[in-house]
Motif scaffolding. Structure first.
Motif, PDB file in Angstrom:
ATOM      1  N   THR A 250      55.632   1.130  11.019  1.00  0.00           N
ATOM      2  CA  THR A 250      54.795   2.236  11.485  1.00  0.00           C
ATOM      3  C   THR A 250      55.373   2.849  12.758  1.00  0.00           C
ATOM      4  N   LYS A 251      55.757   2.006  13.693  1.00  0.00           N
ATOM      5  CA  LYS A 251      56.300   2.499  14.953  1.00  0.00           C
ATOM      6  C   LYS A 251      57.628   3.222  14.741  1.00  0.00           C
ATOM      7  N   TYR A 252      58.465   2.680  13.854  1.00  0.00           N
ATOM      8  CA  TYR A 252      59.755   3.309  13.607  1.00  0.00           C
ATOM      9  C   TYR A 252      59.586   4.673  12.946  1.00  0.00           C
ATOM     10  N   VAL A 253      58.667   4.769  11.980  1.00  0.00           N
ATOM     11  CA  VAL A 253      58.444   6.040  11.289  1.00  0.00           C
ATOM     12  C   VAL A 253      57.932   7.091  12.272  1.00  0.00           C
ATOM     13  N   ALA A 254      56.934   6.712  13.083  1.00  0.00           N
ATOM     14  CA  ALA A 254      56.388   7.656  14.059  1.00  0.00           C
ATOM     15  C   ALA A 254      57.439   8.053  15.085  1.00  0.00           C
ATOM     16  N   SER A 255      58.219   7.094  15.552  1.00  0.00           N
ATOM     17  CA  SER A 255      59.257   7.400  16.545  1.00  0.00           C
ATOM     18  C   SER A 255      60.336   8.292  15.953  1.00  0.00           C
ATOM     19  N   LEU A 256      60.673   8.071  14.671  1.00  0.00           N
ATOM     20  CA  LEU A 256      61.680   8.917  14.030  1.00  0.00           C
ATOM     21  C   LEU A 256      61.184  10.355  13.912  1.00  0.00           C
ATOM     22  N   GLY A 257      59.918  10.531  13.514  1.00  0.00           N
ATOM     23  CA  GLY A 257      59.362  11.876  13.438  1.00  0.00           C
ATOM     24  C   GLY A 257      59.345  12.566  14.789  1.00  0.00           C
ATOM     25  N   SER A 452      57.333   5.491  23.302  1.00  0.00           N
ATOM     26  CA  SER A 452      57.833   6.492  24.253  1.00  0.00           C
ATOM     27  C   SER A 452      58.083   7.844  23.595  1.00  0.00           C
ATOM     28  N   LEU A 453      58.803   7.862  22.473  1.00  0.00           N
ATOM     29  CA  LEU A 453      59.135   9.138  21.841  1.00  0.00           C
ATOM     30  C   LEU A 453      57.893   9.845  21.325  1.00  0.00           C
ATOM     31  N   VAL A 454      56.965   9.078  20.747  1.00  0.00           N
ATOM     32  CA  VAL A 454      55.717   9.676  20.257  1.00  0.00           C
ATOM     33  C   VAL A 454      54.932  10.265  21.423  1.00  0.00           C
ATOM     34  N   SER A 455      54.898   9.558  22.543  1.00  0.00           N
ATOM     35  CA  SER A 455      54.164  10.039  23.714  1.00  0.00           C
ATOM     36  C   SER A 455      54.775  11.325  24.262  1.00  0.00           C
TER      37      SER A 455
END
Length: 701
Positions: A250-257, A452-455
């Motif tokens: 989940t974290k990887y998918v969100a961070s990739l987006g 971090s990237l999502v934020s």
């Protein structure tokens, strides 16, 4: 209001904020171009060497020397990291990390070191001679390699010295490993970031080649579509997963987006910058105005964005105002709104929370017709040096009629805080307490929106419900796109208990029950009503706050076996195979650490299917399997749904009042305390004006 109102507000929010961020990023690229030109002028070897020529000829970065210099910096950082690893390897080969002998083998270590030093220096100098002979330009590469042996010599001298002093070498070897582990990660992030920045011209050329359009409009369209899709997907995905356990996937998918969104924004900004300044010639920007070229509009846009970035209050350009106004219309409507059955302006919009309670001690002792309100929020502190605040992601921050603040940021009297041009109205405090969607924050401190990237993506789009406030006891400041928007939200600086700005999010990101602040005040009776989404009956909010009040206040909630009656189990009858709980509430003993505080009583009521519910509520449950734990994403209740929840709460509370004989209210519940072996509450005491956190700042008299 229709179902399309929220999407329209989201689109407006994204547009208004990207209208500022994209040209600001373009201004950053223009500044990068100018810095590259200045660096090439001050240090000619950066732009005249074999490495630069190879980059320019074979990678074709474009017409800006800044990207060629960035590529050289990246390569230099990679070489230095490999160089440090070589020193660590030599160090470890001389003294094995597991070795404990510091006496008998000292002579052998000194001899081995003395033999390795000339060997390594010889190989290094031979390499330097060979490379510098082939490289006749005397540019950056040859200069760098010529200097390369000297750090190695210094490192080897230190190693020899450590051998002579025995066990000091073991300490220093450990320190060297720790330095490589700590700063190696930071160096890797810097290398990746600079590499992605230096690769932007190549990525754009790749997109042009993939789309097969040499005139470039299709490539630009593809970048725009990628940016929009990834931004919306990141925001929606972050909201949908905020209350769920976040797996690594989940974290990887969100961070990739989020990464795709951020990189596409950078490419768009780069396109704007090269449209204004296609070559390393600053006069091209002036020519755009002289010749009435369309590029002049881009420069005007950049100028407007810079002005807005420093003058616009970032709180007013997010989803917060939309959320706040809807809460005000629903729970604090004006008489005209009720009479006409439509949303209208409410006087609560300007109602200060300081007016909810008398500020003078003489008036505070008088009886009042309403309880003392405490609005719980979460002050985000993901960068705080305190390990506890860092791991939790923040601290409980309150708004009350008497005090504003938290234990970590300090406290300030509410009238004084508001008087220093920090308006805190009733709708504002309520909305901040329920700001569930926010960057760098998540349910009880755990979730994908803390990535971090999502934020950063959420911050750039301002898809957040949080509110930036000035820290108590500091001078008033207006939050804008630069500070704290870029400085804290993008670069990651700030977010500590000493920062000038404090970003507040949903109180549930710290304590979803409101129990933490009541325990701080050592109350004798605490009534908690839990209506959170908890289909698995895991009670995560109660588990989290129980641990936090124990760690912070030394208070123990005796919950063992007390929650068993709340656990649902299938029973025969209608609806078929639906689990029911024996009870919707339980009582538990609160053990305070100080003898003078004694003990207290916790009354905990949770949304549960119980046997007392009527046929209509059971029928609604038969059609809706997740009742009464429906997700908070559903903000539009049908009349049948609203009535089902109303009846559930009424029946559960009626049973609690009847069983505990609370018909006279909690104030007259001395008999309840006596029945539980507890002392009735004494006369309340007005909180001290010092606002010491353990003294209960903001506590109700």
């Amino acid at each position: 209001m229709t179902i399309w109102s929220l999407p329209a507000v989201i689109f407006r929010t994204i547009f208004l904020n990207l209208f500022v961020w994209i040209p600001l990023s373009a201004a950053g690229f223009l500044l990068l171009f100018l810095l590259g030109m200045a660096a090439a002028a001050l240090a000619p070897f950066l732009s005249h060497n074999d490495l630069q020529n190879w980059i320019h000829c074979y990678l074709a970065p474009g017409h800006h020397v800044a990207f060629e210099i960035l590529a050289q910096i990246v390569m230099g950082l990679v070489v230095l990291s490999a160089y440090f690893a070589l020193l660590l390897l030599i160090f470890s080969s001389i003294i094995p990390p597991e070795s404990t002998d510091t006496g008998g083998s000292k002579v052998w270590r000194v001899v081995l070191t003395s033999a390795l030093v000339p060997m390594v220096l010889f190989v290094t100098w031979i390499s330097v001679i060979m490379i510098t002979t082939l490289n006749t330009s005397e540019g950056a590469l040859s200069t760098f390699i010529t200097w390369l042996p000297w750090p190695l010599v210094v490192g080897l001298v230190f190693i020899v010295g450590f051998q002579i002093f025995g066990n000091i070498a073991f300490n220093e070897q450990y320190r060297a490993r720790r330095l490589s582990e700590i700063y190696g990660g930071k160096l890797l992030v810097a290398v990746i970031g600079l590499s992605l920045l230096a690769a932007i011209p190549y990525v754009y050329q790749l997109l042009v080649w993939i789309t097969g359009d040499q005139n470039e409009p299709r490539a630009k369209s593809a970048i725009g579509v990628l940016s929009v899709v990834s931004s919306v997907a990141t925001g929606i995905y972050g909201h949908l997963t905020r209350n769920t356990e976040s797996s690594s996937l989940t974290k990887y998918v969100a961070s990739l987006g989020a990464a795709l969104f951020l990189y596409s924004i950078a490419i768009i900004a780069y396109l704007l910058a090269i449209a204004v300044m296609p070559h390393d010639t600053p006069s091209e920007m002036l020519d755009a105005f002289r010749n009435d070229q369309p590029q002049a509009l881009i420069l005007v846009w950049i100028g407007l964005a810079v002005g807005f970035a420093f003058t616009t209050n970032i709180n007013y350009l997010g989803l917060y105002r939309f959320y706040r106004d809807r809460l005000m219309e629903a729970f604090m409507p004006s008489p005209d709104s009720i009479k006409l059955w439509e949303a209208r302006y409410s006087e609560a919009d300007r109602y200060s929370i300081a007016e909810l309670w008398p500020q003078k001690e003489a008036d505070a002792s008088k009886s009042r017709e309403h309880p003392y309100p405490i609005f719980n929020t979460n002050a985000i502190m993901v960068n705080d040096p305190d390990p506890k605040l860092f791991e939790r992601g923040g601290d409980n921050f309150i708004f009350s009629p008497l005090y504003v603040g938290s234990a970590s940021t300090g406290w300030q009297r509410t009238p004084g805080y508001i008087g220093s041009r920090n308006p805190v109205t009733l709708p504002t405090a309520m909305a901040a307490s329920g700001a569930a969607i926010n960057s760098n924050a998540a349910y009880i401190g755990e979730g994908v929106t803390r990535e971090s990237l999502v934020s950063i993506a959420m911050m750039l789009m301002n898809l957040r419900l949080g509110w930036w406030f000035a820290r108590p006891n500091t001078k008033p400041r207006r939050p804008n796109h630069v500070n704290p928007g870029f400085w804290a939200g993008v670069m990651g600086f700030g977010y500590t208990s000493k920062s000038n700005f404090v970003e507040l999010s949903d109180g549930g990101n710290f304590d979803n029950l409101g129990l933490y602040e009541l325990v701080r005040r050592r109350l004798k009776i605490i009534l908690i009503i839990d209506g959170e989404e908890d289909e698995a009956s895991a009670m995560p909010a109660l588990v989290s706050v129980s641990q936090r009040v124990r760690d912070d206040f030394g208070v123990i909630l005796h919950l063992d076996r007390r929650v068993d009656d709340l656990m649902p189990a299938p029973v025969p009858g209608f609806p078929l195979d639906v689990p029911f709980a024996k009870s919707a509430y339980f009582t538990a003993r609160i053990e305070y650490p100080d003898k003078e505080d004694g003990c207290g009583l916790l009354i905990y009521l949770k949304a549960r299917m119980i046997g007392d519910l009527d046929f209509i509520v059971r029928g609604y449950r038969a059609k809706n399997s997740n009742f009464p734990n429906e997700p908070t994403l559903n903000q539009f209740f049908e009349p049948e749904q609203f009535e089902a929840y109303r009846t559930l709460g009424f029946v559960a509370m009626s049973r609690l009042i009847g069983d505990l004989k609370l018909n006279g209210g909690l104030i007259g519940s001395g008999s309840l305390l006596a029945a539980c072996g507890l002392q009735p509450p004494q006369m309340p005491v007005q909180p001290p004006s010092t606002g010491h956190p353990q003294a209960g700042p903001g506590a109700a008299p």
